[in-house]
Design an enzyme around this catalytic site. Structure first.
Site, mmCIF file in Angstrom:
data_model
loop_
_atom_site.group_PDB
_atom_site.id
_atom_site.type_symbol
_atom_site.label_atom_id
_atom_site.label_comp_id
_atom_site.label_asym_id
_atom_site.label_seq_id
_atom_site.Cartn_x
_atom_site.Cartn_y
_atom_site.Cartn_z
ATOM 1 N N TYR A 158 0.839 -1.199 0.000
ATOM 2 C CA TYR A 158 0.000 0.000 0.000
ATOM 3 C C TYR A 158 0.881 1.259 0.000
ATOM 4 C CZ TYR A 158 -3.557 3.367 1.528
ATOM 5 O OH TYR A 158 -4.401 4.445 1.616
ATOM 6 N N LYS A 162 1.126 4.246 -2.922
ATOM 7 C CA LYS A 162 0.837 5.660 -2.680
ATOM 8 C C LYS A 162 2.056 6.533 -3.007
ATOM 9 C CE LYS A 162 -3.488 5.327 -1.633
ATOM 10 N NZ LYS A 162 -4.512 5.873 -2.551
HETATM 11 P P1 NAP Z 1 -13.193 3.024 1.329
HETATM 12 O O1 NAP Z 1 -14.101 3.464 2.400
HETATM 13 O O2 NAP Z 1 -12.694 1.618 1.319
HETATM 14 O O3 NAP Z 1 -13.849 3.365 -0.085
HETATM 15 C C1 NAP Z 1 -13.154 3.079 -1.265
HETATM 16 C C2 NAP Z 1 -14.109 3.132 -2.419
HETATM 17 O O4 NAP Z 1 -13.369 2.787 -3.610
HETATM 18 C C3 NAP Z 1 -15.228 2.097 -2.295
HETATM 19 O O5 NAP Z 1 -16.434 2.630 -2.744
HETATM 20 C C4 NAP Z 1 -14.750 0.978 -3.200
HETATM 21 O O6 NAP Z 1 -15.782 0.184 -3.742
HETATM 22 C C5 NAP Z 1 -14.077 1.774 -4.315
HETATM 23 N N1 NAP Z 1 -13.197 0.900 -5.058
HETATM 24 C C6 NAP Z 1 -12.222 0.101 -4.568
HETATM 25 N N2 NAP Z 1 -11.718 -0.660 -5.542
HETATM 26 C C7 NAP Z 1 -12.375 -0.321 -6.675
HETATM 27 C C8 NAP Z 1 -12.321 -0.784 -7.993
HETATM 28 N N3 NAP Z 1 -11.497 -1.761 -8.369
HETATM 29 N N4 NAP Z 1 -13.137 -0.219 -8.916
HETATM 30 C C9 NAP Z 1 -13.998 0.761 -8.571
HETATM 31 N N5 NAP Z 1 -14.109 1.209 -7.314
HETATM 32 C C10 NAP Z 1 -13.314 0.674 -6.378
HETATM 33 O O7 NAP Z 1 -11.872 3.902 1.310
HETATM 34 P P2 NAP Z 1 -11.599 5.408 1.809
HETATM 35 O O8 NAP Z 1 -11.053 5.324 3.164
HETATM 36 O O9 NAP Z 1 -12.743 6.274 1.503
HETATM 37 O O10 NAP Z 1 -10.364 5.749 0.855
HETATM 38 C C11 NAP Z 1 -10.481 6.601 -0.259
HETATM 39 C C12 NAP Z 1 -9.081 7.017 -0.663
HETATM 40 O O11 NAP Z 1 -8.428 7.632 0.448
HETATM 41 C C13 NAP Z 1 -8.177 5.875 -1.095
HETATM 42 O O12 NAP Z 1 -7.377 6.274 -2.163
HETATM 43 C C14 NAP Z 1 -7.325 5.627 0.134
HETATM 44 O O13 NAP Z 1 -6.093 5.023 -0.186
HETATM 45 C C15 NAP Z 1 -7.168 7.033 0.639
HETATM 46 N N6 NAP Z 1 -6.818 7.142 2.046
HETATM 47 C C16 NAP Z 1 -7.611 6.583 2.997
HETATM 48 C C17 NAP Z 1 -7.241 6.689 4.334
HETATM 49 C C18 NAP Z 1 -8.063 6.076 5.444
HETATM 50 O O14 NAP Z 1 -7.552 5.946 6.575
HETATM 51 N N7 NAP Z 1 -9.320 5.723 5.218
HETATM 52 C C19 NAP Z 1 -6.076 7.371 4.683
HETATM 53 C C20 NAP Z 1 -5.309 7.946 3.680
HETATM 54 C C21 NAP Z 1 -5.692 7.822 2.361
HETATM 55 P P3 NAP Z 1 -16.049 -1.311 -3.147
HETATM 56 O O15 NAP Z 1 -16.149 -1.148 -1.664
HETATM 57 O O16 NAP Z 1 -17.305 -1.686 -3.808
HETATM 58 O O17 NAP Z 1 -14.867 -2.125 -3.556
#
Ligand code: NAP
Length: 255
Positions: A158, A162
């Protein structure tokens, strides 16, 4: 500060849950015509029920051919948020082909790279080509992570994906800037979403991480979404190639 996107078309990937979902809602509230793209139809259906004016696109971004059809089908886009990503955890010493082949049928490394990096290039290419053709410029925000800036235990692949997103942000900014297309990333610390819970829901994991953050807490979804909208907007018109931490000071204080 009043940010409006009237007359602009936006595409948000990973729009079904978490940060992407709330980004869609705020973009629509600020007047944008929004395409919400995600993998699970039921998430998109419930989002559409909440925000009827959006368009939804259901596609798995790890599938190159389906992604091409889906993104080209959105037509011209002015604002792109590359948000979709997945996170799986593994210690560095266990990242071997055999490990994944044996336990996960060789699913994880390829899929993580495809979903976190390859599709970001593909989606951005399709959208940016349209921006260049129309000559009106545009703004792209890549959702990266603190994981690109500091080492995080058990987040080997991961973190690598990033770091690739940050690197892509800079190269895209360099090549697309002269065409009036700005590209920036946001780099949040842990956010309380489904993904955030994967690594950080247990107090024994969460508390030491919070102690590394001068503000002493994780980020709220809204605190990330506001920065994404700022970077999409003309209020950040001189920002390009920036990887912007939203981490309560963790990466800059080195704790
Ligand atoms: P999340 O709650 O897991 O949501 C991710 C979304 O992306 C879900 O709707 C998921 O759909 C969709 N997705 C994943 N794989 C996909 C695919 N192959 N095709 C189309 N859609 C897909 O994640 P989040 O926490 O909101 O994260 C959003 C972004 O923020 C990401 O880039 C993550 O790396 C970044 N981020 C998150 C955090 C954290 O702590 N949460 C921290 C830093 C950065 P499904 O569930 O249907 O697969």
């Amino acid at each position: 500060m009043d940010i409006r996107f009237d007359g602009k078309k936006a595409l948000v990937t990973g729009a079904g849950k978490g940060i992407g979902r709330d980004t869609v809602k705020l973009l629509a509230k600020c007047g944008a015509d929004v395409y919400a793209l995600s993998r699970t139809q039921s998430d998109l259906d419930s989002l559409k029920a909440e925000v009827p004016e959006i368009k939804t696109v259901c596609v798995d971004l790890s599938d190159w051919d389906s992604t091409k059809v889906a993104v080209e089908g959105c037509g011209p886009i002015d604002l792109l948020v590359n948000n979709a990503a997945i996170a799986k955890l593994e210690p560095f010493l266990e990242v071997t082909k055999e490990f994944y082949s044996y336990y996960l049928n060789n699913y994880f490394v390829n899929r993580t790279m495809n979903v976190n990096v390859r599709q970001l290039i593909q989606v951005s290419q399709i959208v940016a080509r349209g921006m260049v053709e129309r000559g009106l410029g545009g703004s792209i925000v890549n959702v990266s992570s603190q994981a690109s800036l500091v080492g995080l235990t058990n987040h080997t692949v991961y973190c690598a994906t990033k770091a690739a997103v940050d690197s892509l942000t800079k190269t895209m900014a360099l090549e697309l800037g002269p065409k009036n297309i700005r590209v920036n990333s946001v780099n949040p610390t842990v956010v309380n979403t489904a993904m955030g819970k994967i690594g950080w829901s247990k107090p024994e994991k969460a508390e030491p991480m919070k102690r590394r953050i001068p503000l002493g807490r994780f980020a709220e979804v809204e605190e990330v979404v506001h920065v994404i909208l700022f970077l999409l907007s003309d209020k950040s018109s001189m920002m390009n190639g920036t990887c912007l931490p939203i981490d309560g000071g963790m990466s800059s204080t080195g704790v």
